[in-house]
Design a protein around this motif. Structure first.
Motif, PDB file in Angstrom:
ATOM      1  N   PRO A 132       0.559  -1.355  -0.136  1.00  0.00           N
ATOM      2  CA  PRO A 132       0.035  -0.001   0.302  1.00  0.00           C
ATOM      3  C   PRO A 132       0.947   0.932  -0.193  1.00  0.00           C
ATOM      4  O   PRO A 132       1.992   1.004   1.022  1.00  0.00           O
ATOM      5  N   MET A 133       0.601   2.341  -0.831  1.00  0.00           N
ATOM      6  CA  MET A 133       1.680   3.338  -1.465  1.00  0.00           C
ATOM      7  C   MET A 133       0.397   4.386  -0.947  1.00  0.00           C
ATOM      8  O   MET A 133       0.091   4.905  -2.180  1.00  0.00           O
ATOM      9  N   ALA A 134      -0.124   5.247  -0.283  1.00  0.00           N
ATOM     10  CA  ALA A 134      -0.397   6.737  -0.197  1.00  0.00           C
ATOM     11  C   ALA A 134      -0.052   7.478  -1.691  1.00  0.00           C
ATOM     12  O   ALA A 134       1.100   8.098  -1.634  1.00  0.00           O
TER      13      ALA A 134
ATOM     14  N   MET B 275      -3.516   3.696   1.976  1.00  0.00           N
ATOM     15  CA  MET B 275      -4.590   3.689   3.570  1.00  0.00           C
ATOM     16  C   MET B 275      -5.252   4.409   3.099  1.00  0.00           C
ATOM     17  O   MET B 275      -5.370   5.672   2.652  1.00  0.00           O
TER      18      MET B 275
ATOM     19  N   GLN C  33      -6.830  -1.074   2.938  1.00  0.00           N
ATOM     20  CA  GLN C  33      -5.933  -1.154   3.641  1.00  0.00           C
ATOM     21  C   GLN C  33      -6.431   0.186   5.222  1.00  0.00           C
ATOM     22  O   GLN C  33      -7.069   1.199   4.450  1.00  0.00           O
TER      23      GLN C  33
ATOM     24  N   LYS D 199      -0.613  -4.677   8.301  1.00  0.00           N
ATOM     25  CA  LYS D 199       0.662  -4.566   8.887  1.00  0.00           C
ATOM     26  C   LYS D 199       0.951  -3.577   9.831  1.00  0.00           C
ATOM     27  O   LYS D 199       0.893  -2.272  10.054  1.00  0.00           O
TER      28      LYS D 199
ATOM     29  N   PHE E  93      12.673   5.724   7.316  1.00  0.00           N
ATOM     30  CA  PHE E  93      13.036   5.595   5.735  1.00  0.00           C
ATOM     31  C   PHE E  93      14.630   5.138   5.737  1.00  0.00           C
ATOM     32  O   PHE E  93      14.770   5.239   5.050  1.00  0.00           O
TER      33      PHE E  93
ATOM     34  N   ASN F  91       8.659  -7.334   4.192  1.00  0.00           N
ATOM     35  CA  ASN F  91       9.135  -5.790   3.514  1.00  0.00           C
ATOM     36  C   ASN F  91       9.814  -4.564   4.025  1.00  0.00           C
ATOM     37  O   ASN F  91      10.550  -5.050   4.846  1.00  0.00           O
TER      38      ASN F  91
ATOM     39  N   ASP G 285      13.018  -2.624   0.648  1.00  0.00           N
ATOM     40  CA  ASP G 285      14.373  -2.249   0.028  1.00  0.00           C
ATOM     41  C   ASP G 285      14.507  -3.231  -0.733  1.00  0.00           C
ATOM     42  O   ASP G 285      15.644  -4.090  -1.168  1.00  0.00           O
TER      43      ASP G 285
ATOM     44  N   GLY H  94       7.164  -2.204  -2.519  1.00  0.00           N
ATOM     45  CA  GLY H  94       6.366  -0.704  -2.636  1.00  0.00           C
ATOM     46  C   GLY H  94       7.414  -0.443  -3.801  1.00  0.00           C
ATOM     47  O   GLY H  94       7.291   0.241  -5.100  1.00  0.00           O
ATOM     48  N   ARG H  95       8.595   0.926  -3.129  1.00  0.00           N
ATOM     49  CA  ARG H  95       8.736   1.746  -3.987  1.00  0.00           C
ATOM     50  C   ARG H  95       9.860   1.148  -5.335  1.00  0.00           C
ATOM     51  O   ARG H  95      10.015   1.851  -6.507  1.00  0.00           O
TER      52      ARG H  95
HETATM   53  C1  LIG Z   1       5.266   7.377  -0.871  1.00  0.00           C
HETATM   54  C2  LIG Z   1       4.976   6.516   0.128  1.00  0.00           C
HETATM   55  C3  LIG Z   1       3.182   6.231   0.334  1.00  0.00           C
HETATM   56  C4  LIG Z   1       3.383   5.407   1.328  1.00  0.00           C
HETATM   57  N1  LIG Z   1       2.024   4.872   2.212  1.00  0.00           N
HETATM   58  C5  LIG Z   1       1.337   3.659   2.857  1.00  0.00           C
HETATM   59  C6  LIG Z   1       0.510   3.504   3.488  1.00  0.00           C
HETATM   60  O1  LIG Z   1      -0.150   4.264   2.228  1.00  0.00           O
HETATM   61  N2  LIG Z   1       0.279   2.180   3.648  1.00  0.00           N
HETATM   62  C7  LIG Z   1       1.330   1.852   4.154  1.00  0.00           C
HETATM   63  O2  LIG Z   1       0.533   0.732   4.935  1.00  0.00           O
HETATM   64  N3  LIG Z   1       2.550   1.515   4.176  1.00  0.00           N
HETATM   65  C8  LIG Z   1       2.943   2.819   3.003  1.00  0.00           C
HETATM   66  N4  LIG Z   1       3.570   2.702   2.711  1.00  0.00           N
HETATM   67  C9  LIG Z   1       5.281   1.963   3.143  1.00  0.00           C
HETATM   68  C10 LIG Z   1       5.331   1.482   1.894  1.00  0.00           C
HETATM   69  O3  LIG Z   1       3.708   0.202   2.090  1.00  0.00           O
HETATM   70  C11 LIG Z   1       6.419   0.699   2.595  1.00  0.00           C
HETATM   71  O4  LIG Z   1       6.006  -0.315   3.926  1.00  0.00           O
HETATM   72  C12 LIG Z   1       8.035   0.648   2.236  1.00  0.00           C
HETATM   73  O5  LIG Z   1       7.611   1.771   1.246  1.00  0.00           O
HETATM   74  C13 LIG Z   1       8.557  -0.072   2.674  1.00  0.00           C
HETATM   75  O6  LIG Z   1       8.674  -0.714   1.050  1.00  0.00           O
HETATM   76  P1  LIG Z   1       9.564  -0.762   0.233  1.00  0.00           P
HETATM   77  O7  LIG Z   1      11.493  -0.469   0.388  1.00  0.00           O
HETATM   78  O8  LIG Z   1       9.061  -1.559  -1.280  1.00  0.00           O
HETATM   79  O9  LIG Z   1       9.490   0.291  -0.475  1.00  0.00           O
HETATM   80  C14 LIG Z   1       4.557   3.755   1.421  1.00  0.00           C
HETATM   81  C15 LIG Z   1       5.236   4.340   1.762  1.00  0.00           C
HETATM   82  C16 LIG Z   1       5.506   6.069   0.675  1.00  0.00           C
HETATM   83  C17 LIG Z   1       7.006   5.193  -0.450  1.00  0.00           C
END
Ligand SMILES: Cc1cc2nc3c(=O)[nH]c(=O)nc-3n(C[C@H](O)[C@H](O)[C@H](O)COP(=O)(O)O)c2cc1C
Length: 328
Positions: free
Chosen positions: A18-20, A43, A72, A141, A179, A202, A204, A226-227
């Protein structure tokens, strides 16, 4: 490897995080089409959800071409969380995920997101109320803990399992890290050891090898990305295939990438309307471009454009000329 989630058998243990501001319907739809075990919505605040604000309804909007999407919810009031979960179930949600990982001050100061890791008895009330309110699977989560001295994810995981949560995702950082630093995949293994329900690692995962290594270190049941999916909605599927068979699926060819970017762009304009859509899309165009030669010039041109038709022409021109290189 099959992950069981309620009545769902998920055979690709690679999920979109999930990424807002990013994992809205247009992006999830593309990731789902390439192939993802499960995708998560941005979320949504349970309070706004219960009030059925326009924004919250847009966030949870799904479509038939998303095979499996989890909504979420974030919030701190057990009754409101339960109400929001019920409402989403009635609107067709097939899985509800609870956010206890968000580090943002606006969320944690309202005692939601990762601040719930500081009050496990309250966290338990939220989990229980939500699980009891719906018949669809509820997942959770979290981060590894609030800070280095309080890495209590295994404890919260056990509470979650006991209240009926059916799957956990652990972002391998504490709240206080935001982060920064590296995700601790090994620590996620401690969560895995604490429970019998599926656990996702989850944080990186930017390459296929990162995914394999995260699984090796954590012994988790799957990974959430995510990213690493920025500018490549096909990456989740590439990781899944790599984990399954060791095959490195190629990136889509130039015409296919052009079609994906155009579809993503037009879908965003449709969902948000032209004024907002053009702005929401800019970061995605930057990420698509970033992975290709000449992408920076493309990005700096399109971020100045307000007319979506002009941007579409620019996308066509960019992809007609570009030479692809294989990504990680
Ligand atoms: C721009 C952005 C928005 C995010 N929004 C949410 C969210 O809405 N809900 C959530 O549980 N985590 C959110 N996260 C966290 C990601 O779900 C994830 O846990 C985190 O980025 C680490 O994973 P990654 O390294 O694969 O990005 C967000 C992360 C980023 C970068």
């Amino acid at each position: 490897m099959i992950t069981k989630l309620g009545t769902f058998d998920i055979d690709l243990p690679v999920f979109l995080a999930p990424m807002a501001g990013i994992t809205d319907l247009p992006f999830r739809r593309l990731v789902s089409r390439f192939g993802a075990g499960l995708v998560f919505s941005e979320m949504v605040a349970s309070k706004a959800m219960v009030a059925e604000t326009r924004r919250s309804l847009r966030i949870v909007k799904s479509s038939d071409d998303e095979p499996l999407m989890a909504v979420q919810l974030a919030g701190c009031d057990p009754e409101i969380m339960a109400e929001a979960a019920k409402l989403n179930e009635a609107m067709g949600a097939r899985i509800i995920d609870i956010n206890m990982g968000c580090p943002v001050k606006k969320v944690t100061s309202g005692m939601a997101g990762s601040s719930l890791m500081r009050d496990l008895s309250h966290a338990a009330k939220i989990l229980k109320a939500t699980v009891e309110a719906v018949s669809v699977p509820v997942t959770l989560k979290m981060r590894t803990g609030w800070d280095d001295d309080n890495r209590n994810a295994p404890e919260l995981a056990k509470i979650a399992e006991d209240t009926g949560i059916q799957m956990l995702t652990v972002h391998g950082r504490t709240r206080c890290q935001f982060f920064k630093g590296a995700a601790d995949w090994q620590f996620i293994g401690e969560v895995k050891d604490a429970v019998d329900i599926p656990v996702l690692a989850n944080g990186d995962i930017q390459t296929r090898e990162n995914a394999a290594e995260a699984l090796r270190q954590s012994e988790a049941d799957g990974v959430m990305i995510g990213r690493g999916s920025y500018g490549r909605p096909w990456f989740v599927a590439q990781v899944a295939e790599y984990l399954k068979s060791g095959t490195r699926l190629a990136d889509p060819d130039r015409e296919a990438q052009q079609a994906v970017v155009k579809e993503h762009y037009l879908d965003l304009i449709k969902l948000y309307g032209e004024h907002v859509g053009v702005r929401v899309a800019r970061k995605h165009l930057g990420w698509y471009g970033q992975r290709l030669p000449g992408g920076e010039a493309f990005r700096s041109k399109v971020v100045r454009m307000d007319d979506y038709r002009q941007v579409c022409d620019e996308i066509d021109q960019f992809y007609e000329d570009v030479e692809l290189k294989e990504s990680a």
